[in-house]
Motif scaffolding. Structure first.
Motif, PDB file in Angstrom:
ATOM      1  N   UNK A  18     -33.177 -13.393   1.844  1.00  0.00           N
ATOM      2  CA  UNK A  18     -33.514 -14.306   0.737  1.00  0.00           C
ATOM      3  C   UNK A  18     -32.275 -14.711  -0.055  1.00  0.00           C
ATOM      4  N   UNK A  19     -31.388 -13.745  -0.335  1.00  0.00           N
ATOM      5  CA  UNK A  19     -30.254 -14.008  -1.219  1.00  0.00           C
ATOM      6  C   UNK A  19     -29.108 -14.752  -0.542  1.00  0.00           C
ATOM      7  N   UNK A  20     -29.003 -14.673   0.781  1.00  0.00           N
ATOM      8  CA  UNK A  20     -27.846 -15.261   1.464  1.00  0.00           C
ATOM      9  C   UNK A  20     -27.694 -16.765   1.194  1.00  0.00           C
ATOM     10  N   UNK A  74     -34.307 -13.621 -10.054  1.00  0.00           N
ATOM     11  CA  UNK A  74     -34.015 -13.683  -8.621  1.00  0.00           C
ATOM     12  C   UNK A  74     -34.045 -12.292  -7.992  1.00  0.00           C
ATOM     13  N   UNK A  75     -33.457 -11.314  -8.697  1.00  0.00           N
ATOM     14  CA  UNK A  75     -33.394  -9.959  -8.159  1.00  0.00           C
ATOM     15  C   UNK A  75     -34.788  -9.358  -7.988  1.00  0.00           C
ATOM     16  N   UNK A  76     -35.735  -9.750  -8.838  1.00  0.00           N
ATOM     17  CA  UNK A  76     -37.089  -9.195  -8.792  1.00  0.00           C
ATOM     18  C   UNK A  76     -38.022  -9.984  -7.887  1.00  0.00           C
ATOM     19  N   UNK A  77     -37.606 -11.154  -7.450  1.00  0.00           N
ATOM     20  CA  UNK A  77     -38.526 -12.066  -6.780  1.00  0.00           C
ATOM     21  C   UNK A  77     -39.137 -11.470  -5.515  1.00  0.00           C
ATOM     22  N   UNK A  78     -38.316 -10.842  -4.689  1.00  0.00           N
ATOM     23  CA  UNK A  78     -38.815 -10.296  -3.421  1.00  0.00           C
ATOM     24  C   UNK A  78     -39.778  -9.147  -3.667  1.00  0.00           C
ATOM     25  N   UNK A  79     -39.379  -8.187  -4.512  1.00  0.00           N
ATOM     26  CA  UNK A  79     -40.242  -7.029  -4.771  1.00  0.00           C
ATOM     27  C   UNK A  79     -41.542  -7.442  -5.441  1.00  0.00           C
ATOM     28  N   UNK A  80     -41.511  -8.448  -6.311  1.00  0.00           N
ATOM     29  CA  UNK A  80     -42.717  -8.901  -6.990  1.00  0.00           C
ATOM     30  C   UNK A  80     -43.747  -9.457  -6.005  1.00  0.00           C
ATOM     31  N   UNK A  81     -43.273 -10.009  -4.883  1.00  0.00           N
ATOM     32  CA  UNK A  81     -44.172 -10.658  -3.927  1.00  0.00           C
ATOM     33  C   UNK A  81     -44.476  -9.812  -2.700  1.00  0.00           C
ATOM     34  N   UNK A  82     -43.468  -9.053  -2.234  1.00  0.00           N
ATOM     35  CA  UNK A  82     -43.625  -8.359  -0.957  1.00  0.00           C
ATOM     36  C   UNK A  82     -43.354  -6.860  -1.049  1.00  0.00           C
ATOM     37  N   UNK A  83     -43.253  -6.319  -2.269  1.00  0.00           N
ATOM     38  CA  UNK A  83     -43.125  -4.886  -2.443  1.00  0.00           C
ATOM     39  C   UNK A  83     -41.711  -4.378  -2.220  1.00  0.00           C
TER      40      UNK A  83
END
Length: 400
Positions: free
Chosen positions: A354-356, A334-343
């Protein structure tokens, strides 16, 4: 060049300054103390608070949960601040606000003010717990965030192990109000200097690459991919949390004594540490949906086994540890999901949004699990339902 390639290219150079090992150690110690005091202390102390005040345990838990919900909502704003202003001021002030909130908890004369104090603590949680720390790791290390993020969560996983006996020991010699005053002082004395001395005041300026894909919260929120990822993560988090947090009644249904069931619950927590190491061997450098799908599949398998296997005791406990390991790996996926897709640019703001909803769903998971168990007639049947949800999440992961 694909968007993923551009993101990898931009993130190839991490930005840690000074002594990155010491800075990571300071951030990790801050997580142990912050989680231990702002989260686990109340879980340990709640029965004693109820005994000394006469307030119901349900009301005390609801007040604490209100703080968690506020933490999730505040995380959206805090993520923007972390991106724009850097972490030093935000996380240092978060520690101070947490200490003030705990003083309010300790001095609250009634349930209304007690709940209000936990709401203040919830604001502090949004600024000092995992979501804020993940932003620091992601912005500091870029594409090399995998190992530092694992180390950070391994340290955070020790918080309950360290602070549960500390809080219990304080409660043995002090009343609960004095205990929380001591914890407020410890939080301020340890974490404020750590954050002030080790965190970046501002993020180093980085020139944009001419073909870099720059994402904003508004642009990401308009994509179908974001909402499929959101729904997938909410589904698997509810499945895992509802079941693992209900391990005691589930195991007792299968014939374990309360003592063995409580031991099994503790081992599920230990399994999370194993799962965070498992994150290191999940495939990386593949399409971002693959780790999500793997975690969802493992969740479905382990929860189905918990629901259907009748025994023996050792096998039930092993399955529980596996489920705990999956939960631990999920935290890092979960912690990596945003950076993996949108930098990593605007990571704090995008990840806050995303996390809220996920954090709110996790806060409600114990109640969801109990309600489903009541509706279907047993905790074993509830666990089977949650295994089905995890399977659905595995199917939707492909669209993320």
């Amino acid at each position: 060049m694909s968007r993923t390639d551009r993101i990898d290219r931009v993130e190839a150079s991490p930005v840690p300054a000074g002594r990155p090992g010491l800075r990571l150690a300071a951030l990790s110690i801050g997580q142990v103390v912050s989680w231990g005091i702002l989260y686990y202390a109340m879980i340990v102390a709640a029965p004693e608070v109820a005994r000394e005040t006469g307030w119901s345990l349900v009301a005390i838990t609801a007040a604490f949960s209100a703080g968690l919900v506020v933490s999730a909502l505040a995380g959206v704003f805090v993520g923007r601040l972390l991106d724009e202003r850097g972490p030093r001021t935000v996380m240092s002030l978060g520690s101070l606000v947490g200490a003030v909130g705990l003083v309010g908890v300790a001095s609250a004369p009634d349930l209304v003010l007690f709940a209000g104090a936990w709401i203040v603590c919830g604001i502090a949680q949004s600024a000092v717990l995992y979501q804020a720390a993940f932003t620091v790791i992601t912005r500091r290390y870029g594409a090399r965030r995998q190992l530092p993020m694992t180390i950070l969560t391994l340290a955070g996983g020790l918080a309950s192990t360290i602070f549960a006996p500390i809080v219990a020991g304080l409660l043995a010699v002090l009343d609960w109000r004095a205990t929380f005053l001591v914890l407020a002082a410890v939080l301020a004395i340890i974490t404020v200097p750590l954050h002030l001395l080790s965190l970046e005041r501002r993020w180093p300026h980085r020139h944009a690459v001419h073909d870099e894909a720059v994402h904003t919260v508004s642009s990401v929120l308009r994509t179908r991919r974001f909402w499929m990822l959101e729904n997938t993560m909410i589904t698997v988090s509810v499945a895992l949390m509802s079941t693992t947090l209900a391990a005691v009644p589930l195991y007792m249904e299968k014939g374990l004594t309360f003592e063995f069931a409580a031991l099994a619950l503790g081992l599920i927590g230990a399994g999370q540490v194993i799962g965070r190491l498992l994150f290191l061997v999940l495939p990386h450098g593949v399409r971002p949906w693959v780790p999500v799908a793997i975690v969802c599949a493992l969740a479905a398998i382990s929860l189905a086994a918990l629901a259907l296997v009748p025994g023996p005791i050792w096998l039930l406990i092993v399955i529980g540890v596996v489920a705990g390991a999956v939960r631990g790996a999920y935290t890092l996926v979960q912690a990596s999901a945003v950076a993996d897709r949108w930098g990593t640019r605007n990571y704090g703001a995008i990840n806050g949004a995303f996390a809220a909803p996920i954090t709110i769903a996790m806060a409600l998971s114990p109640a969801i699990g109990a309600a489903v168990a009541t509706g279907v007639g047993s905790y074993a049947a509830m666990t089977a339902v949650m295994a089905g949800l995890a399977f659905v999440a595995m199917l939707t992961a492909r669209a993320t």
